[in-house]
Design an enzyme around this catalytic site. Structure first.
Site, PDB file in Angstrom:
ATOM      1  N   LYS A  13       7.661 -22.518  29.159  1.00 44.75           N
ATOM      2  CA  LYS A  13       7.381 -21.230  29.800  1.00 44.75           C
ATOM      3  C   LYS A  13       6.387 -21.476  30.921  1.00 44.75           C
ATOM      4  O   LYS A  13       5.636 -22.461  30.883  1.00 44.75           O
ATOM      5  CB  LYS A  13       6.753 -20.268  28.774  1.00 44.75           C
ATOM      6  CG  LYS A  13       6.846 -18.805  29.157  1.00 44.75           C
ATOM      7  CD  LYS A  13       8.161 -18.199  28.728  1.00 44.75           C
ATOM      8  CE  LYS A  13       8.304 -16.775  29.172  1.00 44.75           C
ATOM      9  NZ  LYS A  13       9.557 -16.183  28.740  1.00 44.75           N
ATOM     10  N   GLY A  21      15.971   2.984  24.042  1.00 44.81           N
ATOM     11  CA  GLY A  21      15.950   2.329  25.346  1.00 44.81           C
ATOM     12  C   GLY A  21      17.353   2.008  25.810  1.00 44.81           C
ATOM     13  O   GLY A  21      18.050   1.207  25.197  1.00 44.81           O
ATOM     14  N   VAL A  22      17.779   2.693  26.879  1.00 47.88           N
ATOM     15  CA  VAL A  22      19.149   2.474  27.369  1.00 47.88           C
ATOM     16  C   VAL A  22      19.092   1.959  28.814  1.00 47.88           C
ATOM     17  O   VAL A  22      19.676   2.540  29.723  1.00 47.88           O
ATOM     18  CB  VAL A  22      20.022   3.751  27.226  1.00 47.88           C
ATOM     19  CG1 VAL A  22      20.455   3.906  25.784  1.00 47.88           C
ATOM     20  CG2 VAL A  22      19.291   5.011  27.678  1.00 47.88           C
ATOM     21  N   GLY A  23      18.352   0.849  28.989  1.00 48.43           N
ATOM     22  CA  GLY A  23      18.265   0.191  30.295  1.00 48.43           C
ATOM     23  C   GLY A  23      19.374  -0.839  30.442  1.00 48.43           C
ATOM     24  O   GLY A  23      20.502  -0.630  29.980  1.00 48.43           O
ATOM     25  N   TYR A  81      22.220   0.097  27.703  1.00 49.55           N
ATOM     26  CA  TYR A  81      23.398   0.776  28.259  1.00 49.55           C
ATOM     27  C   TYR A  81      24.675   0.064  27.797  1.00 49.55           C
ATOM     28  O   TYR A  81      25.616   0.695  27.334  1.00 49.55           O
ATOM     29  CB  TYR A  81      23.326   0.792  29.799  1.00 49.55           C
ATOM     30  CG  TYR A  81      24.583   1.329  30.433  1.00 49.55           C
ATOM     31  CD1 TYR A  81      24.745   2.700  30.629  1.00 49.55           C
ATOM     32  CD2 TYR A  81      25.632   0.473  30.786  1.00 49.55           C
ATOM     33  CE1 TYR A  81      25.919   3.199  31.188  1.00 49.55           C
ATOM     34  CE2 TYR A  81      26.806   0.957  31.338  1.00 49.55           C
ATOM     35  CZ  TYR A  81      26.939   2.320  31.540  1.00 49.55           C
ATOM     36  OH  TYR A  81      28.105   2.815  32.071  1.00 49.55           O
TER      37      TYR A  81
HETATM   38  P1  NAD Z   1      15.058  -2.402  30.872  1.00 50.90           P
HETATM   39  O1  NAD Z   1      13.713  -2.274  31.480  1.00 50.90           O
HETATM   40  O2  NAD Z   1      16.253  -2.421  31.773  1.00 50.90           O
HETATM   41  O3  NAD Z   1      15.301  -1.232  29.811  1.00 50.90           O
HETATM   42  C1  NAD Z   1      14.353  -0.812  28.905  1.00 50.90           C
HETATM   43  C2  NAD Z   1      14.488   0.691  28.765  1.00 50.90           C
HETATM   44  O4  NAD Z   1      13.630   1.112  27.722  1.00 50.90           O
HETATM   45  C3  NAD Z   1      14.079   1.453  30.019  1.00 50.90           C
HETATM   46  O5  NAD Z   1      15.116   2.353  30.384  1.00 50.90           O
HETATM   47  C4  NAD Z   1      12.803   2.179  29.590  1.00 50.90           C
HETATM   48  O6  NAD Z   1      12.657   3.440  30.223  1.00 50.90           O
HETATM   49  C5  NAD Z   1      13.022   2.330  28.105  1.00 50.90           C
HETATM   50  N1  NAD Z   1      11.806   2.531  27.314  1.00 50.90           N
HETATM   51  C6  NAD Z   1      10.591   1.958  27.454  1.00 50.90           C
HETATM   52  N2  NAD Z   1       9.734   2.386  26.499  1.00 50.90           N
HETATM   53  C7  NAD Z   1      10.431   3.261  25.723  1.00 50.90           C
HETATM   54  C8  NAD Z   1      10.134   4.022  24.577  1.00 50.90           C
HETATM   55  N3  NAD Z   1       8.919   4.001  24.018  1.00 50.90           N
HETATM   56  N4  NAD Z   1      11.084   4.796  24.039  1.00 50.90           N
HETATM   57  C9  NAD Z   1      12.315   4.837  24.578  1.00 50.90           C
HETATM   58  N5  NAD Z   1      12.677   4.138  25.682  1.00 50.90           N
HETATM   59  C10 NAD Z   1      11.745   3.357  26.247  1.00 50.90           C
HETATM   60  O7  NAD Z   1      15.004  -3.723  29.965  1.00 50.90           O
HETATM   61  P2  NAD Z   1      16.222  -4.554  29.382  1.00 50.90           P
HETATM   62  O8  NAD Z   1      16.535  -5.679  30.296  1.00 50.90           O
HETATM   63  O9  NAD Z   1      17.310  -3.622  28.954  1.00 50.90           O
HETATM   64  O10 NAD Z   1      15.541  -5.210  28.096  1.00 50.90           O
HETATM   65  C11 NAD Z   1      15.245  -4.444  26.945  1.00 50.90           C
HETATM   66  C12 NAD Z   1      14.511  -5.297  25.940  1.00 50.90           C
HETATM   67  O11 NAD Z   1      15.315  -6.411  25.588  1.00 50.90           O
HETATM   68  C13 NAD Z   1      13.192  -5.906  26.435  1.00 50.90           C
HETATM   69  O12 NAD Z   1      12.290  -5.980  25.373  1.00 50.90           O
HETATM   70  C14 NAD Z   1      13.595  -7.295  26.894  1.00 50.90           C
HETATM   71  O13 NAD Z   1      12.488  -8.197  26.828  1.00 50.90           O
HETATM   72  C15 NAD Z   1      14.628  -7.638  25.855  1.00 50.90           C
HETATM   73  N6  NAD Z   1      15.610  -8.614  26.296  1.00 50.90           N
HETATM   74  C16 NAD Z   1      16.348  -8.407  27.393  1.00 50.90           C
HETATM   75  C17 NAD Z   1      17.310  -9.340  27.794  1.00 50.90           C
HETATM   76  C18 NAD Z   1      18.170  -9.115  29.002  1.00 50.90           C
HETATM   77  O14 NAD Z   1      19.187  -9.795  29.127  1.00 50.90           O
HETATM   78  N7  NAD Z   1      17.843  -8.201  29.883  1.00 50.90           N
HETATM   79  C19 NAD Z   1      17.483 -10.509  27.035  1.00 50.90           C
HETATM   80  C20 NAD Z   1      16.708 -10.706  25.877  1.00 50.90           C
HETATM   81  C21 NAD Z   1      15.788  -9.748  25.522  1.00 50.90           C
END
Ligand code: NAD
Length: 364
Positions: free
Chosen positions: A80, A180-182, A186
C-alpha cells in the site's frame, strides 16, 4: 516503538519513505509480504494528522492487502502507499510523476492503483513514469471502473451465503437491504432486480437513491432505518465501521454480505458478536475482492471475461471459508484469515523447496 519494531510486529518486509521537495511529495510505501508475488495495493492520498498516523495506516492497509490477495487466489502479495496531502488542494502532475518514479525504482516489487483520495486520472500520471500501475482507464488498456466486477463478486457471495443458511439456490423472493447505492451498490441492486429479489435501499445522497428508484423496483428507507429493516441479507455497500455495538443488536437479517471495507468496527469482537447472534458474516475482504481481481487482470493484459470469471469464483471461496469455520468452530473471519495464511505458508514452502533444490543441484 521504533519503525523496525513496528514492521516486526506484523511481519512487514519493507517500508520506503519517498521525499521530493520540489514536487511537494511526502509518501510512504509499505510492502507487507511478497511470498505469492509482487505486492499490490492502492495509493491513498490523505491529510494525515501526523506522520505517525500515515505510517500506521500504510502498515495496517498493506497487511490487509496480503490477506485479500491470498484469499482471492491471486499470485500477488500485499502493499500500500500513502501520499501525505490534501487531495482537493495538493494534487499536481509533478507530484504524481515523482511518486511514479519512486514506484518504478522498486522494479515491480510494488504495483500501485487508485484508492481513497486518488483516481484514474492520477494513475495515468503515475503511468507516465512506470508501468507498475493498475487501475488506468479502459481507453489506455486498463480495467476502468471496478464497481460492476466488485458487485458481481458480492452477488455470487450472497448466493453462497443463502446456500449455506437456507440450503437453497438463488435469491428469488428473498429480501436484501442495501446500504449505499453508489458505484458498487447500484450494480448489486441490478443483479438482485434481475433475479427477482425484494430490495430495500438507503443512501445519504438523494441522487443515488433516485437512480435506483428509476431503474429498479426498490423500497427506500432512511439511512438510520436500514439496520433494523427486516430482511434476509444486509448488504453494507457504503462506509466502514458500520457494524458495531450499537448496530449489531438492531439487525434483523440472517446474513451479512456487502462491499464496504473494514465493515466491522472491531474485527474480532464484532465477528464474534455476529456469530453469537447466528448471523452468517461473509468476510468483507473476501466478498469484495472483485475490484482487486479486476485490476490484477490488467497485469496480463486486461481481459474482461477473465476478470468476470474469476470474480464469479468468490462464491466458492466463501463456501470453503464457511466449511472451515464450521469444522474448526471459529468465526468466518478467523477462517478466512487462516485460509489466507495457510496458502501463503504452503506456496512459500514450495518456492523455498524448489529454490533450495535448484541451489543444491547447482552446488553438486
Ligand atoms: P461510492 O462512494 O460510489 O458509494 C457509496 C455510497 O454510500 C454513496 O452513494 C454514499 O452516499 C453512500 N453512503 C455513505 N454513507 C452512508 C450511510 N451512512 N448510509 C447510507 N448510505 C451512505 O463507493 P463504492 O465504490 O460503491 O464503494 C462502496 C464501499 O465498497 C466502500 O466501502 C469501498 O471501500 C468498498 N469497495 C469498493 C470497491 C469498488 O470496486 N468500488 C471494491 C472493494 C470495496
Amino acid at each position: 516503538m521504533g519503525i523496525f519494531d513496528r514492521m516486526a510486529a506484523k511481519d512487514h518486509e519493507q517500508v520506503i519513505f519517498c521525499h521530493d521537495q520540489a514536487a511537494g511529495l511526502r509518501a510512504i510505501i509499505a510492502i507487507h509480504n511478497t511470498t505469492l508475488g509482487p505486492a499490490i495495493g492502492g495509493t491513498r492520498m490523505w491529510t494525515f494528522s501526523s506522520e505517525d498516523e500515515a505510517l500506521e495506516d500504510v502498515l495496517r492497509l498493506s497487511r490487509g492487502m496480503t490477506y485479500k490477495a491470498a484469499a482471492a487466489g491471486l499470485n500477488l502479495g500485499g502493499g500500500k502507499a500513502v501520499i501525505i496531502g490534501d487531495p482537493k488542494k495538493d494534487k499536481s502532475e509533478v507530484l504524481f510523476r515523482s511518486f511514479g518514479r519512486f514506484v518504478h525504482g522498486l522494479g515491480g516489487r510494488y504495483l500501485t492503483a487508485e484508492d481513497v483520495g486518488t483516481n484514474v486520472h492520477d494513475m495515468e500520471l503515475v503511468r507516465m513514469e512506470t508501468s507498475h500501475v493498475t487501475g488506468v482507464s479502459r481507453a489506455l488498456g486498463g480495467s476502468g471502473d471496478p464497481g460492476p466486477v466488485t458487485a458481481l463478486g458480492i452477488y455470487e457471495g450472497m448466493k453462497a451465503c443463502v446456500s449455506r443458511v437456507m440450503g437453497r439456490q438463488g435469491l428469488e423472493g428473498l429480501t436484501v437491504a442495501v446500504q449505499g447505492v453508489g458505484q458498487v451498490g447500484y450494480h448489486v441492486c441490478q443483479h438482485l432486480h434481475r433475479e427477482g429479489a425484494r430490495i430495500i435501499v438507503a443512501d445519504l445522497d438523494p441522487d443515488a437513491v433516485q437512480r435506483v428508484e428509476e431503474d429498479f423496483e426498490v423500497q427506500v428507507v432512511s439511512p438510520p432505518e436500514i439496520y433494523a429493516a427486516p430482511c434476509d441479507i444486509f448488504a453494507p455497500c457504503a462506509l466502514g465501521g458500520v457494524l458495531n455495538d450499537e448496530t449489531i443488536p438492531r439487525l434483523q437479517c440472517a446474513m451479512i454480505a456487502g462491499a464496504a471495507n473494514n465493515v466491522l468496527l472491531d474485527e474480532e469482537r464484532h465477528a464474534g458478536l455476529l456469530a453469537k447472534r447466528g448471523i452468517l458474516y461473509a468476510p468483507d475482504y473476501v466478498i469484495n475482492a472483485g475490484g482487486l481481481i479486476n485490476v490484477a487482470n490488467e497485469l496480463d493484459g486486461y481481459n474482461r471475461e477473465r476478470a468476470i470469471q474469476q470474480a464469479a469464483g468468490i462464491g466458492e471461496i466463501l463456501t470453503r471459508i464457511f466449511d472451515l469455520a464450521e469444522k474448526e468452530r471459529v468465526t468466518t473471519l478467523q477462517a478466512a484469515n487462516t485460509l489466507a495464511e495457510r496458502r501463503i505458508e504452503q506456496i512459500g514452502r514450495i518456492k523455498n523447496y524448489f529454490a533450495g533444490g535448484d541451489a543444491v543441484r547447482r552446488w553438486k
